[in-house]
Design a protein around this motif. Structure first.
Motif, short mmCIF file in Angstrom:
data_model
loop_
_atom_site.label_atom_id
_atom_site.label_comp_id
_atom_site.label_asym_id
_atom_site.label_seq_id
_atom_site.Cartn_x
_atom_site.Cartn_y
_atom_site.Cartn_z
N GLN A 384 0.71 -1.04 -0.02
CA GLN A 384 -0.11 -0.07 -0.01
C GLN A 384 0.87 1.26 -0.05
O GLN A 384 1.07 1.72 0.99
CB GLN A 384 -0.97 -0.11 1.11
N PRO A 385 1.56 1.57 -1.08
CA PRO A 385 2.33 2.66 -1.18
C PRO A 385 1.94 4.14 -0.59
O PRO A 385 2.57 4.67 -0.07
CB PRO A 385 2.61 2.82 -2.75
N GLN A 386 0.65 4.14 -0.80
CA GLN A 386 0.33 5.62 0.03
C GLN A 386 0.41 5.52 1.35
O GLN A 386 0.51 6.56 2.15
CB GLN A 386 -1.15 5.87 -0.44
N GLU A 387 0.13 4.30 2.18
CA GLU A 387 0.38 4.27 3.37
C GLU A 387 1.91 4.48 3.98
O GLU A 387 2.07 5.22 4.73
CB GLU A 387 -0.25 3.06 3.97
N LEU A 388 2.68 3.60 3.01
CA LEU A 388 4.23 3.78 3.51
C LEU A 388 4.59 4.98 3.18
O LEU A 388 5.52 5.47 3.89
CB LEU A 388 4.66 2.86 2.34
N PHE A 389 4.08 5.70 1.97
CA PHE A 389 4.48 7.25 1.98
C PHE A 389 4.03 8.02 3.17
O PHE A 389 4.82 8.96 3.77
CB PHE A 389 3.66 7.77 0.72
N ARG A 390 3.01 7.66 3.63
CA ARG A 390 2.38 8.59 4.83
C ARG A 390 3.21 8.51 6.07
O ARG A 390 3.82 9.42 6.68
CB ARG A 390 1.12 8.10 5.11
N PHE A 391 3.74 7.20 6.42
CA PHE A 391 4.51 6.87 7.47
C PHE A 391 5.97 7.42 7.28
O PHE A 391 6.76 7.89 8.11
CB PHE A 391 4.41 5.47 7.75
N ALA A 392 6.59 7.09 6.04
CA ALA A 392 7.90 7.52 5.55
C ALA A 392 7.86 8.82 5.87
O ALA A 392 8.91 9.35 6.38
CB ALA A 392 8.33 7.14 4.24
N LYS A 393 6.85 9.72 5.47
CA LYS A 393 6.99 11.12 5.42
C LYS A 393 6.96 11.71 6.93
O LYS A 393 7.72 12.76 7.19
CB LYS A 393 5.91 11.67 4.57
N ALA A 394 6.11 10.98 7.59
CA ALA A 394 6.10 11.60 8.92
C ALA A 394 7.14 10.93 9.88
O ALA A 394 7.30 11.45 10.97
CB ALA A 394 4.65 11.04 9.55
N GLY A 395 8.13 10.21 9.25
CA GLY A 395 8.83 9.69 10.22
C GLY A 395 8.81 8.43 11.13
O GLY A 395 9.18 8.20 12.06
N ASP A 396 7.46 7.90 10.93
CA ASP A 396 6.76 6.99 11.52
C ASP A 396 7.31 5.53 10.98
O ASP A 396 6.72 4.75 10.46
CB ASP A 396 5.19 6.87 11.49
#
Ligand code: SF4
Ligand code: SF4
Ligand code: SF4
Lengths: 557, 188, 342
Positions: A384-396
């Protein structure tokens, strides 16, 4: 032809641009004046130099040896003199230099003594050692040492051997050209792999956009005394990825976090197979490879290139043009921009892609993610790249890992389809790097904690031991002293006794100071002793200087 | 009515008993909270927090005697992790304890070193090797960059060298997708 | 910036433009069957939305150009306008649009960040605050004696002087309203359905409108701009719930096909519930989201205080999205949830 094919999920179909570079025959690139050969061309430990600056080396001579199991040797691509062993620019996204051996070629291209190997008569471990020393590494892009991959291990049988001729990346045609013109040699390499792995089923997967390669491989396979099935697979990026090729051909998926050998499958690139055949049947180490030079050049084509050749010579050969906006090593989906054109061709260089504004328009600006899940539909790893993106961007990063960040193969499909044009893969690379760095920090912190605790324990122990020793000594001294005055018949006060005690201790300490030599200087070589003397001399001088601070000030540079 | 009160009372007593029993039965030895806090601290052992090492600071936090924002090497991120563990709001780093610096290791200028062993005694992780009157060397891999060896050195031969970025240590930077910046450059 | 260096041609602007294009058949049908008043509503909402978007971008320090060009504000405006009664007064339209853009979109962080569907937030606020004005539906031309022209509609919307009789001749209860009032008066469904507003499926005119939205939705699906899961699950949720109730007591609960073709369901299924930003993202999650929204729509229609429940149902499901997504994560390549295919 009857083989049932399976469809991997996701994938994209970018414009292929293959025809540009397949219309011209393969040319050998001329010998450059200078070869810059990096020591870290493969996955694993970098090779260790075994030559010295000024030494004359021959073509095919090992100049750096494999360091450990997951490593492979590096060889001189031509004869000449070692001009330097130092940091040089290499094709890496960071633009940082790395340790390289520079060879000034003498133009004679003189081979080191080499001979074919009788692989059938050799024990497998010895054969693999030879392959490691011949510098073999996967030429499909990952450059994993081939000797390691050719070890089926104690528990893994590899009944299925897949030869990957997918070459799904746009623009690149070196495997295509290799299959067209060297099909027999590729299959000779396959025979060696089969011998080492004990495979019973051999499949060659070739995308259907390479009909010439398919024909050539099929007719070569028909001549063999063992069965090799050449399979036409539908062209879809990243169908040439090892995992995708496995699924297409066998319908099996490599379990997450495992290797393909765990399900009895090993995959090699056609180029690796060709290099293996050259190594065994001619004794030639991996010192050259096919490189596609294409994109914004006058004559896009494939060259046979010596490892270490600077990239600009190839671009000049293919005819450089005005309006170049950058150069990639590899294809447009997974390639890396090269920091400058002096960087050498390495074992991983399958393509040099010259960009221009027309061919590669600057990427549009990114907008926020609208959660359209086009990326999820395109992701061949079914993430789910959109979720990975969200977490990676937020540093989670913890959550990113839970959402299988490390199953991402960085194929770029998600970024390719994203309507918001978000550089998604950059975020995944960043997150992965951060996680690795943190693990490293964690290990360092654990080490520091351990050492700190040990030190505290040691100090504690030393204190205790000292106290015990002192107490025992004081006891003994007192008894001794008590005996003396009694003999002299004089009444000695307690205070005097103490004074004597202190005097004795001082004398002892003095003696100790002069006697004790550091323990680690017991057994030293003459050179080391000499060094120590030198340092001692320096120190005395410094001490003198320190006593005359004003003078010393003037002497400072 | 009375029955209801009775039932409630019995229930309360029963629950109290169970709770009391389980508190004894499942009592955890030591202070696991301090341990968990210690696991987050960077183990630099620099003492900038005002405690003689990471462990004492961890214990002080666990006892509520110290705040969570006193560790400069841990940085904002460390504070965030501590806040998460303790279930409190993260706060900015307390500047009076110092500011985060790029990660460095100590380096001894061996030409100047007089072999006094003072730095060896100061180093909290035994990262300096050498003996009396021998020149000393820092074991780079073990140095935490705490700077505790700097003040004792009588000839000031120790300096802190930031760890240079080379290929094996290189890592990806955060890709900045600041819509504002992007569009501003576009408009310009 | 690193690989990949090539991009597919699709952009957010394109996606939004296709959504707008897919609404056109619906709008055309609207004009044809209910008169041109909707055009006034649409224009007013569009202008308000663009102005609000520009102002909010400026206030938040974002440049207006790329974000206005993405057309998302217009999509919100149109969806809201199509949900509002066709003769709603101008201040109602402006209030709703402002609420959608300023509060539901920008105060939650702008494009991509809003957890609620902005158009539905605007609609919900209006129906809660101004229930009376939200009933100014023009009846289908087929049934009304007076047909308003564009100018007349504008006059009505802008509160101009329109004879009360004209207005009464034009407005009519929607089929859902009619059903609701009828049932409250202890009539059976069959008795209510004798009212002329009820057509073959969902009410005269309304059923054609629903068909036109369905057509647009299928276009979006064919272009892969929306996935099949949400609309199908939403419609299935409504059909199953309505079917079950109708089967239980046909006298008190409307037939399922009526509920499917009642106003707002097709629009909701294909255009509103499919809003990616506030919807579920996983394939199974989309099914859950759609089914849940369908069920809630029916529940609100049947037992709630409002005649239609699409907006509230979708907003409620928006709230559950993080949870749905978390529990419906699909198996990854080589994942262990299911044995790898052999
Ligand atoms: S494709 Fe882009 S915009 Fe769509 S969900 Fe993925 S990251 Fe978000
Ligand atoms: S780069 Fe990673 S997340 Fe993106 S499509 Fe490829 S495997 Fe999936
Ligand atoms: S060498 Fe110096 S800076 Fe490094 S850990 Fe020891 S005392 Fe600290």
């Amino acid at each position: 032809m009857s083989r049932e094919l399976f469809r991997f999920k996701g994938g994209v179909h970018p414009p292929e641009h293959k025809a540009e570079s397949t219309s011209r025959p393969i040319h050998a690139a001329p010998l450059p004046k200078k070869l810059v050969i990096p020591l870290r061309q493969h996955i694993g430990n970098p090779a260790k130099p075994v030559v010295e600056v000024g030494e004359r080396v021959l073509k095919g001579q090992m100049i750096a040896a494999a360091d450990g199991y997951i490593s492979t040797a590096v060889h001189a691509s031509s004869s000449g003199t070692v001009a330097a062993i130092d940091l040089q620019p290499v094709p890496h996204i960071s633009g940082l230099p790395d340790l390289c051996i520079t060879i000034e070629t003498d133009g004679r291209d003189e081979w080191v003594a080499h001979a074919p190997l009788d692989y059938q008569a050799m024990e497998s471990p010895q054969l693999r050692m030879q392959l490691r020393d011949l510098g073999l590494a996967g030429l499909g892009g990952a450059v994993f040492p081939s000797a390691v991959k050719l070890d089926p291990g104690a528990s893994h049988a590899c009944p299925t051997l897949i030869i990957n001729g997918g070459e799904c990346e746009p623009w690149i045609t070196c495997d295509d050209m290799l299959m067209r013109h060297h099909a027999d040699e590729i299959l000779q390499g396959v025979a060696i792999m089969r011998h080492l792995l004990g495979s019973t089923e051999i499949l060659v997967g070739i995308e259907d956009n390479k009909p010439e390669a398919l024909d050539s491989m099929r007719s070569a396979a028909a001549k063999l005394d063992f069965a090799v099935e050449v399979v036409k697979v539908p062209a879809r990026y990243p169908g040439g990825g090892a995992k995708q090729m496995i699924e297409t051909l066998t319908g099996k998926q490599v379990p997450s976090g495992k290797l393909s050998t765990d399900i009895g499958i090993q995959v090699f690139n056609v180029g690796t197979s060709y290099a293996l055949a050259r190594a065994i049947h001619h004794g030639e180490p991996l010192i050259s490879r096919l490189v596609t030079v294409t994109g914004h050049v006058l004559r896009p084509q494939n060259f046979e290139v010596l490892i270490g050749t600077p990239m600009h010579t190839l671009i000049t050969l293919a005819g450089d043009r005005d309006g170049t906006t950058g150069v990639l090593m590899g294809g447009p989906m997974m390639g890396v921009p090269v920091p400058n054109l002096d960087v050498p061709v390495v074992k991983a260089t399958n393509c040099i892609l010259v960009k221009s504004k027309e061919l590669f328009p600057p990427l549009p600006k990114a907008l926020p993610c609208i959660r359209c899940t086009r990326c999820a539909d395109a992701c061949p790893a079914e993430l789910q790249p959109q979720e990975l993106f969200r977490f990676a961007k937020a540093g989670d990063f913890g959550r990113a890992q839970e959402y299988h960040l490390f199953d991402c193969i960085e194929c770029g499909c998600c970024s390719y389809v994203c309507p918001s044009h978000i550089p998604l893969v950059d975020f995944y690379r960043y997150a992965k790097g951060e996680i690795w760095a943190r693990e490293k920090d964690k290990r360092a912190a654990d080490l520091a904690r351990e050492r700190h605790e040990f030190r505290q324990f040691r100090q504690e122990r030393e204190k205790k031991e000292k106290a015990e020793k002192l107490a025992a000594k004081a006891q003994a001294k007192r008894a001794e002293l008590a005996a003396v005055p009694a003999a002299e018949g004089a009444a000695v006060s307690d205070a005097d006794a103490k004074k004597a005690l202190i005097a004795a201790a001082l004398a002892r300490a003095q003696a100790k100071k002069t006697d004790t030599a550091p323990k680690n200087v017991d057994q030293l070589t003459p050179e080391q002793l000499h060094q120590i003397e030198e340092i001692e001399a320096r120190r005395t001088k410094i001490r003198e200087l320190a006593r005359k601070p004003l003078e010393s000030e003037e002497k400072k540079p | 009515m009375l029955a209801a009160i009775g039932v409630m009372a019995i229930l309360a007593v029963a629950i109290g008993l169970v709770l009391g029993w389980s508190a004894i039965r499942f009592k955890v030895e030591g202070n696991p909270l301090a341990e968990k806090i210690d696991a987050i601290l960077p183990q630099t052992q620099c003492g900038q927090c005002g405690f003689p090492g990471c462990r004492p600071y961890a214990e002080a936090i666990a006892k509520g005697e110290a705040d969570i924002n006193q560790c400069p090497p841990g940085g904002e991120e460390g504070v965030k992790k501590l806040a998460e563990l303790l279930g409190v709001e993260p706060k900015p780093l307390d500047e009076t304890h110092g500011t985060p610096k790029p990660k460095s290791v100590a380096f001894i200028d061996e030409n100047t070193c007089i072999g006094c062993t003072l730095c060896i005694q100061a180093c909290p992780v035994d990262a300096i090797s050498g003996a009396a009157k021998q020149m000393h060397t820092i074991i780079t891999a073990e140095c935490t960059g705490c700077e505790l060896c700097l003040p004792p050195c009588p000839v000031d031969c120790i300096s802190m060298v930031p760890i240079a970025e080379d290929l094996p240590h290189w890592k990806w930077k955060h890709p900045v997708v600041m819509m504002k910046q992007i569009a501003e450059t576009e408009d310009a | 910036m690193a690989s990949p260096f090539i991009l597919d041609r699709t952009s957010v602007t394109q996606v939004m433009a296709w959504v707008l294009a897919a609404l056109l058949p619906g709008i055309a049908t609207y004009v044809w069957l209910f008169g041109p008043g909707i055009l006034v509503t649409l224009s007013l909402a569009t202008v308000t939305a663009l102005a609000a978007e520009a102002a909010m971008l400026k206030a938040r320090g974002y440049p207006a150009k790329p974000f206005l060009a993405d057309l998302s504000a217009i999509v919100t405006a149109w969806l809201l306008a199509l949900s509002l009664p066709s003769l709603a007064p101008w201040w109602l339209i402006i209030t709703g649009t402002l609420f959608a853009i300023v509060v539901a979109k920008h105060l939650y962080g702008g494009l991509g960040q809003n957890i609620f569907n902005p158009a539905m937030v605007g609609y919900a606020v209006l129906i809660v605050s101004f229930p009376v004005q939200m009933t100014h539906w023009a009846g289908p031309n087929e049934l009304t004696s007076v047909h308003l022209t564009l100018a007349q509609s504008a006059t009505v919307i802008f509160g101009g002087d329109v004879p009360r009789t004209t207005l009464d001749a034009v407005t009519m209860a929607t089929p859902l309203d009619a059903l609701r009032t009828g049932l409250l008066q202890q009539l059976t469904v069959d008795e209510v359905m004798t009212h002329p507003i009820f057509g073959h499926y969902g009410g005269v005119g309304f059923e054609w409108l629903a068909g036109a939205f369905l057509l647009g939705g299928l276009l979006l699906w064919a272009l892969r701009i929306i996935s099949w899961q949400v609309p199908l699950a939403f419609l299935a949720g409504i059909w199953l719930t309505a079917g079950f109730l109708n089967f239980y007591d046909a006298g008190r609960f409307g037939p399922p096909w009526f509920h499917l073709f009642a106003p707002s369901v097709m629009l909701g299924a294909f255009f509103i519930a499919t809003d990616p930003v506030s919807g579920a993202t996983t394939p199974r999650g989309k099914l859950v989201f759609g089914l849940g929204a369908g069920f809630l729509t029916m529940a609100i229609r049947t037992w709630g205080g409002f005649p239609d429940g699409v907006a509230f149902a979708i907003l409620l499901m928006n709230l559950c999205v993080p949870l749905i997504d978390q529990y419906t994560q699909p198996r990854i390549y080589g994942g262990a949830d299911k044995e790898p295919r052999t």
